[in-house]
Design a protein around this motif. Structure first.
Motif, PDB file in Angstrom:
ATOM      1  N   PRO A  77       1.731   3.575  -8.004  1.00 15.62           N
ATOM      2  CA  PRO A  77       2.742   4.533  -7.056  1.00 15.62           C
ATOM      3  C   PRO A  77       2.010   5.450  -6.062  1.00 15.62           C
ATOM      4  O   PRO A  77       2.655   5.817  -5.242  1.00 15.62           O
ATOM      5  N   HIS A  80       2.866   4.100  -2.891  1.00  9.76           N
ATOM      6  CA  HIS A  80       4.257   4.469  -2.278  1.00  9.76           C
ATOM      7  C   HIS A  80       4.202   5.753  -1.705  1.00  9.76           C
ATOM      8  O   HIS A  80       5.282   6.334  -0.894  1.00  9.76           O
ATOM      9  N   GLN A  84       5.442   6.972   1.866  1.00 13.53           N
ATOM     10  CA  GLN A  84       6.660   7.892   1.981  1.00 13.53           C
ATOM     11  C   GLN A  84       6.172   8.874   3.139  1.00 13.53           C
ATOM     12  O   GLN A  84       6.716   9.235   3.902  1.00 13.53           O
ATOM     13  N   GLU A  87       6.316   7.168   6.661  1.00 13.17           N
ATOM     14  CA  GLU A  87       7.643   6.964   6.730  1.00 13.17           C
ATOM     15  C   GLU A  87       8.104   8.498   7.394  1.00 13.17           C
ATOM     16  O   GLU A  87       8.835   8.355   8.335  1.00 13.17           O
ATOM     17  N   GLU A  91       9.579   8.668  11.016  1.00 14.82           N
ATOM     18  CA  GLU A  91      10.940   9.041  11.281  1.00 14.82           C
ATOM     19  C   GLU A  91      10.848  10.155  12.497  1.00 14.82           C
ATOM     20  O   GLU A  91      11.942  10.069  13.414  1.00 14.82           O
ATOM     21  N   LEU A  97       9.461   1.767  10.143  1.00 15.62           N
ATOM     22  CA  LEU A  97       8.308   1.419   9.145  1.00 15.62           C
ATOM     23  C   LEU A  97       8.425   0.042   8.515  1.00 15.62           C
ATOM     24  O   LEU A  97       9.134   0.070   7.777  1.00 15.62           O
ATOM     25  N   PHE A  98       7.533  -0.573   8.955  1.00 16.66           N
ATOM     26  CA  PHE A  98       7.413  -2.187   8.141  1.00 16.66           C
ATOM     27  C   PHE A  98       6.504  -1.767   7.114  1.00 16.66           C
ATOM     28  O   PHE A  98       5.159  -1.468   7.140  1.00 16.66           O
ATOM     29  N   ILE A  99       6.758  -1.788   5.837  1.00 17.99           N
ATOM     30  CA  ILE A  99       5.746  -1.871   4.728  1.00 17.99           C
ATOM     31  C   ILE A  99       5.479  -3.471   3.997  1.00 17.99           C
ATOM     32  O   ILE A  99       6.554  -4.091   3.765  1.00 17.99           O
ATOM     33  N   ASN A 101       2.649  -5.395   1.587  1.00 16.54           N
ATOM     34  CA  ASN A 101       2.155  -5.384   0.315  1.00 16.54           C
ATOM     35  C   ASN A 101       1.083  -6.652  -0.008  1.00 16.54           C
ATOM     36  O   ASN A 101       1.696  -7.562  -0.046  1.00 16.54           O
ATOM     37  N   ASN A 103      -1.094  -6.876  -2.428  1.00 14.67           N
ATOM     38  CA  ASN A 103      -1.347  -7.112  -3.838  1.00 14.67           C
ATOM     39  C   ASN A 103      -2.873  -7.477  -4.064  1.00 14.67           C
ATOM     40  O   ASN A 103      -3.231  -8.160  -4.919  1.00 14.67           O
ATOM     41  N   LEU A 255      -3.914   5.712 -13.584  1.00 12.73           N
ATOM     42  CA  LEU A 255      -3.367   4.580 -14.709  1.00 12.73           C
ATOM     43  C   LEU A 255      -4.440   4.354 -15.765  1.00 12.73           C
ATOM     44  O   LEU A 255      -4.202   4.269 -16.868  1.00 12.73           O
ATOM     45  N   ILE A 283      -0.631  10.998  -9.676  1.00  9.61           N
ATOM     46  CA  ILE A 283       0.692  10.407  -9.344  1.00  9.61           C
ATOM     47  C   ILE A 283       1.764  11.192 -10.277  1.00  9.61           C
ATOM     48  O   ILE A 283       1.525  11.842 -11.180  1.00  9.61           O
ATOM     49  N   PHE A 285       3.688  10.243 -12.746  1.00  7.45           N
ATOM     50  CA  PHE A 285       3.636  10.086 -13.897  1.00  7.45           C
ATOM     51  C   PHE A 285       2.559  10.931 -14.451  1.00  7.45           C
ATOM     52  O   PHE A 285       2.672  10.991 -15.919  1.00  7.45           O
TER      53      PHE A 285
END
Lengths: 340, 340
Positions: A77, A80, A84, A87, A91, A97-99, A101, A103, A255, A283, A285
């Motif tokens: 996260p 992301h 954000q 982004e 804006e 915006l092209f995102i 990944n 991996n 994590l 993050i 979480f």
DNA sequence: CTACGTTTGTGAAACATTTCAACCCCACGA
DNA sequence: TCGTGGGGTTGAAATGTTTCACAAACGTAG
């Protein structure tokens, strides 16, 4: 409906009874066209359902209206949140915006970059698999504005935005020592990741400065920065002989910390009483964990926003100079490391 | 470097001593050009560092090579998994994927769609704020391939891919009853979200079929599907008089469940002994929670992949017919609802 | 040697927009 | 009355591809 083809400026011009140059003016510099004709044109556009063709615009204008971010790991996260931030800045600048990944696979990363080059994006932000990859240098050589996010390069051959990981390691350990811990584990890896090295370095530095014996800062290496690896580190921790077992763990990211927390609770440990835990990244979480997680917060959105501003500067300012931005992370203390 | 302008087919043609039509052929139908010239052209491309201009290609060819996904809520990992599935399918079809995030705001959503229309994307996948929004109907009227993801429309005016939420509600409750629970809370809201209604409906259906008294299935409404709301629901739960207090909770999504779990553990509840919990979505973090979360799994990547295939069919197959795909979710039992 | 077919390559038109020099018209000052 | 300036509009050129009808080259069969 009836007329299948999507209408072009030419159709609008015909419908409004003006030349197509005027229609273009209505879109791009409304101030030069008289109120009366502007209104007429706008009405025609609405009636026909005209939508400007961005490819044609871009082809002629030579400049696209998009930025791109190639993120390293879509399952984390953290990235992301960075996205954000980008982004939001995009804006503000009225850009898309092209995102993408990667991996963590260099080959996907390169494929994405190739695509983006074809699209002639205004600039590229990337958290690369390897910041020294030759194809990244190619980009700069080509003159594509490029910013490396959350990583750095030794030479200063492009802009980058990162966090002072050494400092992050320091504050985490300082905090744990303040809470009375004298035997602490550092959990993280692989060491090929610069961040892991630096967080560990900061931890060791401050540990030494506080005059604590080096042996009591135990390095538990992992193969990746994932929840599963955190769990497995927890098992190894439990396997240590009691007198060597640390009373606290500092994890190289959240994590890992969440995995460790889960394993610990499952094994009947009380957190923080039996084991205090500090993560890194903060993050969403982290705060939502069973025992809310103390963590070293990176200004994730800020990171993205700043990176976007750098790339825009490089794209628009002729005498842009590369900058290496550095944010200072700060500790967010929560229950997982409450005083003993 | 020296020549700032990026080279075009024309430059390549000149360098290779062929016409520009031939260069185009090398890129688009290599089989019609002789091995010798093809090689010459390819060398020229490499030397000049030629990169095809996608806008020009698109303008002439009339078709773009991108799909777009407008996600509802970037803070929910669920949608990123869906996006990942779309990305994989797009990659197979050699297409790029534009990912946008409406953050649950209709106005952002509309702005994104407008952009995408200008880009002439091949098709749009969207988890909309409101599947009946007029601007969504406009898209269909314009002939833009559109697939609604994880939502449905009552009429069958476009493709959609969703999960049988009623069934999901049923299996969750069946499971809890099997585990011996006879007083259960349903936590979720607002009811304006179709999914919430249907999961609740499924829960009530099976509750009734099992002959349990309706009063013992307690509906605890929330304002959103977030961790914070989950916590607050936990507090309300704790406030119930003991004889009314449920022994298990079924949450409309995992974020709520995680919040509830956190609040419960913080308040000293044992999970699942004092309170069993079942979530919905089975996001990564569900399994990683302190007490691994039982959850109703949606085939998240599959959802995205199937949606992408539908949109591609609509884009390329002239006699495409709209389909409403329906996946069946399944329960993943973990510790948070272990038998009592 | 001719006619014909096949393979390979060419060149111009077309795509939808932006930009810019040129033009028209009108008001205004001399 | 003429000249000038300027607001408003026009028309054509240019952007980098793809496509397609056509031409050139080259075998080959008759």
């Amino acid at each position: 409906m009836l007329n299948s083809r999507t209408p072009s400026v030419k159709d609008v011009a015909a419908a409004a009874g003006v030349s197509l140059g005027t229609v273009s003016n209505v879109m791009n510099r409304p101030e030069v066209v008289s109120a009366r004709t502007r209104e007429r044109v706008e009405r025609a556009m609405a009636e026909l359902g005209f939508v400007r063709n961005e490819s044609a615009r871009q082809l002629r204008a030579g400049t696209s209206r998009t930025l791109a971010y190639v993120m390293l790991d879509g399952t984390n996260p953290f990235f992301h949140d960075v996205a954000q931030g980008i982004e939001l800045a995009a804006e503000d600048a009225d850009l898309s915006l092209f995102i993408c990944n990667s991996n963590s696979r260099a080959e996907r990363e390169e494929a994405h970059l190739d695509r983006l080059l074809q699209q002639r994006v205004q600039g590229i932000l990337i958290t690369p698999v390897n910041s020294e990859a030759p194809y990244l240098y190619d980009l700069t050589r080509r003159g594509v504005p490029l910013v490396i996010v959350d990583r750095r390069r030794d030479d200063e051959s492009c802009c980058s935005v990162a966090v002072d990981d050494v400092h992050g390691g320091r504050v985490a350990i300082e905090h744990l020592v303040e809470q009375g811990h004298a035997r602490v584990a550092f959990i993280g890896g692989p060491e090929s990741i610069g961040q892991v090295r630096e967080r560990l370095q900061g931890a060791r530095e401050v540990w030494a400065e506080l005059g604590l014996p080096a042996d009591d800062l135990i390095f538990l290496p992992t193969d990746a920065l994932t929840v599963a690896e955190g769990r497995s580190a927890g098992e190894r921790l439990a396997g240590l002989p009691a007198r060597r077992r640390p009373t606290a763990a500092f994890c190289a990211n959240d994590l890992l910390a969440l995995g460790l927390l889960q394993q610990g609770i499952g094994a009947g440990l009380r957190v923080p009483d039996d084991l205090a835990i500090v993560g890194f990244d903060d993050i969403e979480f982290a705060a939502a964990a069973a025992v809310p997680l103390t963590s070293v917060r990176q200004p994730r959105q800020e990171l993205g926003r700043a990176a976007a501003q750098l790339v825009l500067d490089e794209a628009t300012n002729p005498d842009h100079e590369h900058q290496q931005l550095f944010f200072t992370p700060e500790l967010v203390a929560r229950a997982s490391s409450r005083a003993r």
